[in-house]
Design an enzyme around this catalytic site. Sequence first.
Site, PDB file in Angstrom:
ATOM      1  N   CYS A  81       9.421  33.466  64.805  1.00 48.34           N
ATOM      2  CA  CYS A  81       9.011  32.232  64.828  1.00 48.34           C
ATOM      3  C   CYS A  81       7.401  31.682  63.659  1.00 48.34           C
ATOM      4  O   CYS A  81       7.728  30.329  63.098  1.00 48.34           O
ATOM      5  CB  CYS A  81       8.733  32.430  66.049  1.00 48.34           C
ATOM      6  SG  CYS A  81      10.207  32.253  67.545  1.00 48.34           S
ATOM      7  N   GLY A 131       3.875  37.803  61.992  1.00 47.02           N
ATOM      8  CA  GLY A 131       5.598  38.226  61.839  1.00 47.02           C
ATOM      9  C   GLY A 131       6.774  37.524  62.409  1.00 47.02           C
ATOM     10  O   GLY A 131       5.728  36.746  62.743  1.00 47.02           O
ATOM     11  N   ASN A 162       2.444  26.789  67.673  1.00 44.31           N
ATOM     12  CA  ASN A 162       2.549  28.144  66.919  1.00 44.31           C
ATOM     13  C   ASN A 162       2.096  27.653  65.507  1.00 44.31           C
ATOM     14  O   ASN A 162       1.548  29.226  65.153  1.00 44.31           O
ATOM     15  CB  ASN A 162       4.408  28.294  66.106  1.00 44.31           C
ATOM     16  CG  ASN A 162       5.389  28.841  67.372  1.00 44.31           C
ATOM     17  OD1 ASN A 162       4.850  29.387  68.451  1.00 44.31           O
ATOM     18  ND2 ASN A 162       6.575  28.697  66.815  1.00 44.31           N
TER      19      ASN A 162
HETATM   20  N1  LIG Z   1      12.911  34.138  69.257  1.00 47.38           N
HETATM   21  C1  LIG Z   1      12.077  33.849  69.848  1.00 47.38           C
HETATM   22  O1  LIG Z   1      11.434  34.351  70.522  1.00 47.38           O
HETATM   23  C2  LIG Z   1      12.147  32.184  69.695  1.00 47.38           C
HETATM   24  C3  LIG Z   1      10.841  32.382  70.914  1.00 47.38           C
HETATM   25  C4  LIG Z   1      11.242  30.507  70.801  1.00 47.38           C
HETATM   26  C5  LIG Z   1      12.212  29.346  70.246  1.00 47.38           C
HETATM   27  N2  LIG Z   1      12.857  30.107  69.347  1.00 47.38           N
HETATM   28  C6  LIG Z   1      13.728  29.335  68.827  1.00 47.38           C
HETATM   29  O2  LIG Z   1      15.247  29.341  69.403  1.00 47.38           O
HETATM   30  C7  LIG Z   1      16.450  29.008  68.473  1.00 47.38           C
HETATM   31  C8  LIG Z   1      17.152  30.632  68.435  1.00 47.38           C
HETATM   32  O3  LIG Z   1      16.316  31.410  68.149  1.00 47.38           O
HETATM   33  P1  LIG Z   1      16.844  33.165  68.541  1.00 47.38           P
HETATM   34  O4  LIG Z   1      15.836  33.816  67.840  1.00 47.38           O
HETATM   35  O5  LIG Z   1      17.960  32.772  70.030  1.00 47.38           O
HETATM   36  O6  LIG Z   1      18.353  32.992  67.672  1.00 47.38           O
HETATM   37  P2  LIG Z   1      19.536  34.175  67.460  1.00 47.38           P
HETATM   38  O7  LIG Z   1      19.959  33.899  66.138  1.00 47.38           O
HETATM   39  O8  LIG Z   1      18.690  35.596  68.072  1.00 47.38           O
HETATM   40  O9  LIG Z   1      20.340  32.758  68.245  1.00 47.38           O
HETATM   41  C9  LIG Z   1      20.816  31.916  67.764  1.00 47.38           C
HETATM   42  C10 LIG Z   1      22.394  32.022  68.334  1.00 47.38           C
HETATM   43  O10 LIG Z   1      23.079  31.343  68.422  1.00 47.38           O
HETATM   44  C11 LIG Z   1      24.637  31.269  67.678  1.00 47.38           C
HETATM   45  N3  LIG Z   1      24.891  29.976  66.845  1.00 47.38           N
HETATM   46  C12 LIG Z   1      24.854  29.832  65.943  1.00 47.38           C
HETATM   47  N4  LIG Z   1      25.327  28.857  65.825  1.00 47.38           N
HETATM   48  C13 LIG Z   1      26.372  28.722  66.389  1.00 47.38           C
HETATM   49  C14 LIG Z   1      27.777  27.795  67.638  1.00 47.38           C
HETATM   50  N5  LIG Z   1      27.386  26.560  66.838  1.00 47.38           N
HETATM   51  N6  LIG Z   1      28.078  27.942  68.017  1.00 47.38           N
HETATM   52  C15 LIG Z   1      27.570  28.551  69.728  1.00 47.38           C
HETATM   53  N7  LIG Z   1      26.012  29.382  68.555  1.00 47.38           N
HETATM   54  C16 LIG Z   1      26.156  29.313  67.359  1.00 47.38           C
HETATM   55  C17 LIG Z   1      25.067  32.168  66.648  1.00 47.38           C
HETATM   56  O11 LIG Z   1      25.817  32.946  66.757  1.00 47.38           O
HETATM   57  C18 LIG Z   1      23.206  33.213  67.541  1.00 47.38           C
HETATM   58  O12 LIG Z   1      24.258  33.905  68.114  1.00 47.38           O
HETATM   59  C19 LIG Z   1      15.416  29.350  67.144  1.00 47.38           C
HETATM   60  O13 LIG Z   1      14.974  27.414  66.628  1.00 47.38           O
HETATM   61  C20 LIG Z   1      13.922  29.555  67.385  1.00 47.38           C
HETATM   62  O14 LIG Z   1      12.812  28.928  66.386  1.00 47.38           O
HETATM   63  C21 LIG Z   1      12.569  31.230  69.642  1.00 47.38           C
END
Ligand SMILES: NC(=O)c1ccc[n+]([C@@H]2O[C@H](COP(=O)([O-])OP(=O)(O)OC[C@H]3O[C@@H](n4cnc5c(N)ncnc54)[C@H](O)[C@@H]3O)[C@@H](O)[C@H]2O)c1
Length: 439
Positions: free
Chosen positions: A263, A260, A211
Amino acid sequence: MHIAMIGTGYVGLVSGACFSEFGHDVVCVDADDGKIEILKAGRIPIYEPGLAALVADNVKAGRLTFTDAIRPAVRAADAVFIAVGTPSRRGDGHADLRYVYAAAKEIAKALDGYTVVVTKSTVPVGTGREVERIIRKANPKADVDVVANPEFLREGSAIEDFMRPDRVVIGTESKRARKVMQRLYRPLYLLETPMLFTTRQTAELVKYAANAFLAAKITFINEIADFCEVVDANVQDVAKGIGLDGRIGAKFLHAGPGYGGSCFPKDTVALTRSAKESGHPLRIVETVIKVNDARKNRMAAKIIAAAGGKVKGKAIAVLGLTFKPNTDDMREAPSLNIVAGLRKAGAKVRVYDPEGMKEARTLLKGVTWCKDAYDAADGAHALAIVTEWNEFRALDLDRLRKQMKAPVIVDLRNVYKRDEMVAAGFHYVSVGRAPVTRR
Ligand SMILES: NC(=O)c1ccc[n+]([C@@H]2O[C@H](COP(=O)([O-])OP(=O)(O)OC[C@H]3O[C@@H](n4cnc5c(N)ncnc54)[C@H](O)[C@@H]3O)[C@@H](O)[C@H]2O)c1
């Protein structure tokens, strides 16, 4: 195999749906019961192309279910994925790991039989070790391996990215865990997807390094774009000229308003924070962050200058609010800085986005919400294209010009050719190409 996916956001829901498409039995768990209700009712809480159909197919086939009850899902699982959010911690920019650790504690109590716990969330080096410590402390008898398996999917093309990734990175030194991971990803293995097995720390760092590198690449071409404007060069041709060099590659060389999203901003900051604390500051990445922040804040001034230098009381149209097309994600979107800058200068901001309006309403105040691009352009002294949604790529230029108070377009994504804008009677300002004006 049986999978529990903890966290059903952009990554968890897509990964869960794709694993079920591979033929595994997947239970998606989320602490947000509102989200689970929506999913159980057959709807999708986020916008991601193709996801609704993929989820519906696999629910129908009985391979994909949703719950807010973590214990039964974990108890039945061969592999438990942690895909919860790791946002920036307020104040210091470190990755906020409270959701990861809370999930680890809950998982620990429910483990039954040999289970692989897989961190899919983006987490700093050393987090896997801490997750393992938490699990072993809470449940000393647990038969468990903790593996790092960072996710590289992009919102907007998430399913394709998951199904046909450039590589899969798996951090573990356990042979047993390696076998489980190989079985989980077997369909990709058959497609000859490169599988990179590393230590856990290395896998964790691969994600941040990737990233940071991509953020640097975008920021590099953005700075070159600014220089192009001064010396009357064309950044699109420069990007082509360097991108054709196999050592550089053509991707991520589109100049724009600054990166933006959910990530790059948080991951670059978290990486620099942990590197600095370890006594090895990453100066290039630190500079990338500063240059990008400044750029996002400068874009409003670029629009104001194109509109004649003063926008107090003038209507300015903003097309596109999400940080990129084909998502409803507004996290760290350049539009947030742009709208704030325009409003500060006294403009009446008219906004439209195909999918991001619902989310944007929670973040933007004092703007006029429009029903399409032409509605936004109505009476505007300038129109800015901030996100390159397909529907902004072939706008009816005559109609736009007639609707606008002044024929000024600021194209922050270089969607249009300069000649066509001049021919259509616009003053046209873009990125990394000299402005052109109607004759
Ligand atoms: N969005 C992307 O494009 C992307 C790409 C690669 C990696 N990531 C990484 O993946 C991870 C998740 O990102 P995202 O965009 O999907 O996040 P997000 O905020 O869309 O989703 C996270 C979810 O986890 C849930 N959650 C939190 N604590 C919990 C628990 N204890 N038990 C059950 N559910 C719980 C929340 O309610 C939420 O629905 C992050 O670390 C992010 O950096 C994201």
